[in-house]
Write a protein that holds these residues in place. Structure first.
Motif, PDB file in Angstrom:
ATOM      1  N   GLY A  92     -37.163  -2.422   1.408  1.00  0.00           N
ATOM      2  CA  GLY A  92     -36.808  -1.408   0.437  1.00  0.00           C
ATOM      3  C   GLY A  92     -37.081   0.018   0.858  1.00  0.00           C
ATOM      4  N   ARG A  93     -37.430   0.214   2.137  1.00  0.00           N
ATOM      5  CA  ARG A  93     -37.736   1.560   2.626  1.00  0.00           C
ATOM      6  C   ARG A  93     -36.868   1.888   3.833  1.00  0.00           C
ATOM      7  NH1 ARG A  93     -42.935  -0.884   1.790  1.00  0.00           N
ATOM      8  NH2 ARG A  93     -43.986   0.035  -0.043  1.00  0.00           N
ATOM      9  N   PRO A  94     -36.502   3.163   4.016  1.00  0.00           N
ATOM     10  CA  PRO A  94     -35.689   3.547   5.173  1.00  0.00           C
ATOM     11  C   PRO A  94     -36.546   3.736   6.417  1.00  0.00           C
ATOM     12  CG  PRO A  94     -36.085   5.456   3.782  1.00  0.00           C
ATOM     13  CD  PRO A  94     -36.737   4.297   3.085  1.00  0.00           C
ATOM     14  N   PHE A  95     -36.165   3.080   7.503  1.00  0.00           N
ATOM     15  CA  PHE A  95     -36.863   3.220   8.779  1.00  0.00           C
ATOM     16  C   PHE A  95     -35.912   3.822   9.802  1.00  0.00           C
ATOM     17  CE2 PHE A  95     -39.770   0.411   6.754  1.00  0.00           C
ATOM     18  CZ  PHE A  95     -40.998   0.598   7.384  1.00  0.00           C
ATOM     19  N   GLU A  96     -36.387   4.840  10.513  1.00  0.00           N
ATOM     20  CA  GLU A  96     -35.614   5.381  11.622  1.00  0.00           C
ATOM     21  C   GLU A  96     -35.502   4.322  12.713  1.00  0.00           C
ATOM     22  OE1 GLU A  96     -36.103   8.557  15.301  1.00  0.00           O
ATOM     23  OE2 GLU A  96     -37.389   8.782  13.540  1.00  0.00           O
ATOM     24  N   VAL A  97     -34.307   4.185  13.265  1.00  0.00           N
ATOM     25  CA  VAL A  97     -34.108   3.306  14.418  1.00  0.00           C
ATOM     26  C   VAL A  97     -33.309   4.057  15.471  1.00  0.00           C
ATOM     27  CG1 VAL A  97     -34.294   1.098  13.206  1.00  0.00           C
ATOM     28  CG2 VAL A  97     -32.072   2.224  13.355  1.00  0.00           C
ATOM     29  N   THR A  98     -33.673   3.845  16.718  1.00  0.00           N
ATOM     30  CA  THR A  98     -32.962   4.394  17.865  1.00  0.00           C
ATOM     31  C   THR A  98     -32.781   3.264  18.870  1.00  0.00           C
ATOM     32  OG1 THR A  98     -34.848   4.939  19.300  1.00  0.00           O
ATOM     33  CG2 THR A  98     -34.347   6.501  17.507  1.00  0.00           C
ATOM     34  N   PRO A  99     -31.993   3.473  19.928  1.00  0.00           N
ATOM     35  CA  PRO A  99     -31.855   2.424  20.942  1.00  0.00           C
ATOM     36  C   PRO A  99     -33.159   2.054  21.646  1.00  0.00           C
ATOM     37  CG  PRO A  99     -30.019   3.944  21.080  1.00  0.00           C
ATOM     38  CD  PRO A  99     -31.002   4.561  20.121  1.00  0.00           C
ATOM     39  N   ARG A 170     -43.225   8.296  13.945  1.00  0.00           N
ATOM     40  CA  ARG A 170     -42.437   9.102  13.002  1.00  0.00           C
ATOM     41  C   ARG A 170     -42.215   8.348  11.694  1.00  0.00           C
ATOM     42  NH1 ARG A 170     -39.520  10.563  17.782  1.00  0.00           N
ATOM     43  NH2 ARG A 170     -37.794   9.149  17.291  1.00  0.00           N
ATOM     44  N   ASN A 171     -41.969   7.035  11.783  1.00  0.00           N
ATOM     45  CA  ASN A 171     -41.772   6.251  10.565  1.00  0.00           C
ATOM     46  C   ASN A 171     -43.034   6.214   9.717  1.00  0.00           C
ATOM     47  OD1 ASN A 171     -39.025   5.441  10.580  1.00  0.00           O
ATOM     48  ND2 ASN A 171     -39.455   3.941  12.185  1.00  0.00           N
ATOM     49  N   ALA A 172     -44.172   6.029  10.362  1.00  0.00           N
ATOM     50  CA  ALA A 172     -45.428   6.012   9.608  1.00  0.00           C
ATOM     51  C   ALA A 172     -45.664   7.349   8.917  1.00  0.00           C
ATOM     52  CB  ALA A 172     -46.588   5.679  10.544  1.00  0.00           C
ATOM     53  N   LYS A 173     -45.395   8.432   9.627  1.00  0.00           N
ATOM     54  CA  LYS A 173     -45.587   9.762   9.044  1.00  0.00           C
ATOM     55  C   LYS A 173     -44.620  10.006   7.897  1.00  0.00           C
ATOM     56  CE  LYS A 173     -45.796  14.669  10.285  1.00  0.00           C
ATOM     57  NZ  LYS A 173     -45.684  15.656  11.397  1.00  0.00           N
ATOM     58  N   GLN A 174     -43.344   9.647   8.089  1.00  0.00           N
ATOM     59  CA  GLN A 174     -42.331   9.871   7.070  1.00  0.00           C
ATOM     60  C   GLN A 174     -42.630   9.081   5.798  1.00  0.00           C
ATOM     61  OE1 GLN A 174     -39.818  12.019   7.140  1.00  0.00           O
ATOM     62  NE2 GLN A 174     -39.013  11.399   5.133  1.00  0.00           N
ATOM     63  N   LEU A 175     -43.170   7.870   5.964  1.00  0.00           N
ATOM     64  CA  LEU A 175     -43.425   6.997   4.817  1.00  0.00           C
ATOM     65  C   LEU A 175     -44.871   7.078   4.328  1.00  0.00           C
ATOM     66  CD1 LEU A 175     -41.302   3.974   6.049  1.00  0.00           C
ATOM     67  CD2 LEU A 175     -40.772   5.485   4.133  1.00  0.00           C
ATOM     68  N   HIS A 176     -45.649   7.980   4.934  1.00  0.00           N
ATOM     69  CA  HIS A 176     -47.043   8.223   4.510  1.00  0.00           C
ATOM     70  C   HIS A 176     -47.892   6.953   4.615  1.00  0.00           C
ATOM     71  CE1 HIS A 176     -45.516  12.056   3.066  1.00  0.00           C
ATOM     72  NE2 HIS A 176     -44.616  11.416   2.364  1.00  0.00           N
ATOM     73  N   ALA A 177     -47.769   6.275   5.752  1.00  0.00           N
ATOM     74  CA  ALA A 177     -48.544   5.069   6.010  1.00  0.00           C
ATOM     75  C   ALA A 177     -49.627   5.371   7.039  1.00  0.00           C
ATOM     76  CB  ALA A 177     -47.640   3.950   6.524  1.00  0.00           C
ATOM     77  N   ASN A 178     -50.793   4.850   6.817  1.00  0.00           N
ATOM     78  CA  ASN A 178     -51.922   5.074   7.717  1.00  0.00           C
ATOM     79  C   ASN A 178     -51.985   3.936   8.740  1.00  0.00           C
ATOM     80  OD1 ASN A 178     -54.241   5.998   8.925  1.00  0.00           O
ATOM     81  ND2 ASN A 178     -55.600   5.357   7.264  1.00  0.00           N
ATOM     82  N   VAL A 179     -51.419   4.181   9.910  1.00  0.00           N
ATOM     83  CA  VAL A 179     -51.402   3.181  10.987  1.00  0.00           C
ATOM     84  C   VAL A 179     -51.842   3.854  12.273  1.00  0.00           C
ATOM     85  CG1 VAL A 179     -50.015   1.525  12.302  1.00  0.00           C
ATOM     86  CG2 VAL A 179     -49.460   1.985   9.889  1.00  0.00           C
ATOM     87  N   GLU A 180     -52.699   3.179  13.030  1.00  0.00           N
ATOM     88  CA  GLU A 180     -53.111   3.686  14.350  1.00  0.00           C
ATOM     89  C   GLU A 180     -52.283   2.976  15.409  1.00  0.00           C
ATOM     90  OE1 GLU A 180     -56.824   3.119  17.404  1.00  0.00           O
ATOM     91  OE2 GLU A 180     -57.333   3.481  15.292  1.00  0.00           O
ATOM     92  N   PHE A 181     -51.613   3.746  16.264  1.00  0.00           N
ATOM     93  CA  PHE A 181     -50.749   3.167  17.292  1.00  0.00           C
ATOM     94  C   PHE A 181     -51.398   3.280  18.666  1.00  0.00           C
ATOM     95  CE2 PHE A 181     -47.802   4.414  13.890  1.00  0.00           C
ATOM     96  CZ  PHE A 181     -47.136   3.214  13.707  1.00  0.00           C
ATOM     97  N   ARG A 182     -51.230   2.215  19.457  1.00  0.00           N
ATOM     98  CA  ARG A 182     -51.769   2.172  20.818  1.00  0.00           C
ATOM     99  C   ARG A 182     -50.699   1.632  21.767  1.00  0.00           C
ATOM    100  NH1 ARG A 182     -57.963  -0.252  20.194  1.00  0.00           N
ATOM    101  NH2 ARG A 182     -58.634   1.170  18.499  1.00  0.00           N
ATOM    102  N   GLN A 183     -50.672   2.156  22.971  1.00  0.00           N
ATOM    103  CA  GLN A 183     -49.711   1.687  23.974  1.00  0.00           C
ATOM    104  C   GLN A 183     -50.353   0.652  24.876  1.00  0.00           C
ATOM    105  OE1 GLN A 183     -48.009   4.699  26.495  1.00  0.00           O
ATOM    106  NE2 GLN A 183     -46.795   3.238  27.669  1.00  0.00           N
ATOM    107  N   GLY A 184     -49.605  -0.399  25.175  1.00  0.00           N
ATOM    108  CA  GLY A 184     -50.113  -1.401  26.104  1.00  0.00           C
ATOM    109  C   GLY A 184     -49.399  -2.724  25.925  1.00  0.00           C
ATOM    110  N   ASN A 185     -49.731  -3.678  26.778  1.00  0.00           N
ATOM    111  CA  ASN A 185     -49.071  -4.974  26.820  1.00  0.00           C
ATOM    112  C   ASN A 185     -49.752  -5.968  25.876  1.00  0.00           C
ATOM    113  OD1 ASN A 185     -47.277  -6.985  27.736  1.00  0.00           O
ATOM    114  ND2 ASN A 185     -48.793  -7.737  29.187  1.00  0.00           N
TER     115      ASN A 185
END
Length: 296
Positions: A92-99, A170-185
């Motif tokens: 029910g929420r809009p999420f940005e998607v790119t390739p 950007r999606n977390a910021k736009q939807l005001h969600a508190n999520v910590e993101f980390r890069q890795g495998n």
């Protein structure tokens, strides 16, 4: 490749523009031509729902003609409508998607539902502070949705792709969600943590099956988000092997998977030996597409 050309007849009503666009997409053998034409028309006109239907008899705005022609041309060449629009609805929420990210699918909403249900059973009090990690977050749809639906939970999410993490952030910021993101495998970014919940919708398409996918999936969605290795199970095996990186195994683990993989993934969880109960959750067609391990 020869450039596709679509030219809208001038002085059309919005309804006539829809008929012309959907007929062109149908002639180009695009799946669901009417749905795609409507999605792109709504996007170009900035309308949706009842406002779109009420506007159908009105003249098609001349200033929107080029934008619609370009959108229909790209769709006819195989580009997913969600990438043209730059958005996909999830829960029910809009999420940005790119390739750079996989387009969220409706069946993944069922994975979120299952995690919310069983997660609440782990800690029935609404204020309980559970730690949940989302592996291979892509657009962030799972992590952001869990953060918004269960605001007392601590959400962390990872992806191997920095471009995907930019979209998720950007999606977390736009939807005001508190999520910590980390890069890795896979689990590597969470070494030393003791999450209560681990959820993942990893790549699960067997490598040799990718060429047989629909062209708009095969040619446009990121290959790293599709290719699960020889039998599609590599990410699940790797995550099971990486569990010792965590200071304790999650009490709830939840996976989305491909058709026919439920038995194999459930067996991987049983062999790991950390979860007392293994359950499967079907998709809307009744096919088991999610496997969960639960330690009550």
């Amino acid at each position: 490749m020869k450039r596709t050309i679509f030219e809208l007849t001038p002085q059309r009503s919005i309804r006539e523009a829809f008929v012309e666009a959907s007929s062109f997409l149908d002639a180009m053998r695009v799946m669901e031509p009417q749905r795609n034409a409507q999605l792109l028309l709504e996007h170009v006109l900035g309308l949706s729902g009842s406002s779109y239907y009420m506007a159908l008899p009105e003249p098609f705005p001349a200033e929107c003609r080029h934008a619609l022609e370009e959108a229909i041309r790209r769709k006819a060449e195989g580009v997913p409508a969600q990438y043209i629009i730059g958005e996909q609805e999830f829960y029910g929420r809009p999420f940005e998607v790119t390739p750079a990210v996989l387009i969220p699918r409706p069946e993944t909403e069922l994975l979120v539902e299952a995690v919310l249900k069983y997660g609440q059973e782990l800690a029935p009090r609404s204020e309980a502070r559970l730690k949940a990690i989302d592996i291979g977050t892509g657009s962030g749809a799972i992590a952001v949705t869990l953060a918004l639906q269960a605001p007392s939970w601590e959400l962390l999410a990872s992806d191997i792709s920095p471009e995907a993490l930019e979209v998720a952030t950007r999606n977390a910021k736009q939807l005001h969600a508190n999520v910590e993101f980390r890069q890795g495998n896979l689990l590597e970014p969470f070494a030393g943590l003791a999450p209560d919940i681990l959820v993942s919708n990893p790549p699960y398409i067997p490598a040799e099956d990718i060429e047989g996918l629909q062209p708009e999936v095969r040619d446009y969605e990121p290959r790293t988000a599709l290719d699960g290795g020889r039998d599609g199970l590599n990410p699940y095996r790797i995550m099971m092997a990486q569990l010792p990186l965590l200071s304790a195994p999650p009490r709830l683990i939840a996976f989305e998977l491909g058709m026919g993989q439920a038995g194999d993934v459930a067996e991987l969880l049983r062999q790991a030996g950390h979860w007392q109960e293994i359950v499967t959750v079907p998709d809307l067609a009744g096919i088991d597409r999610h496997v969960l391990g639960i330690c009550r």
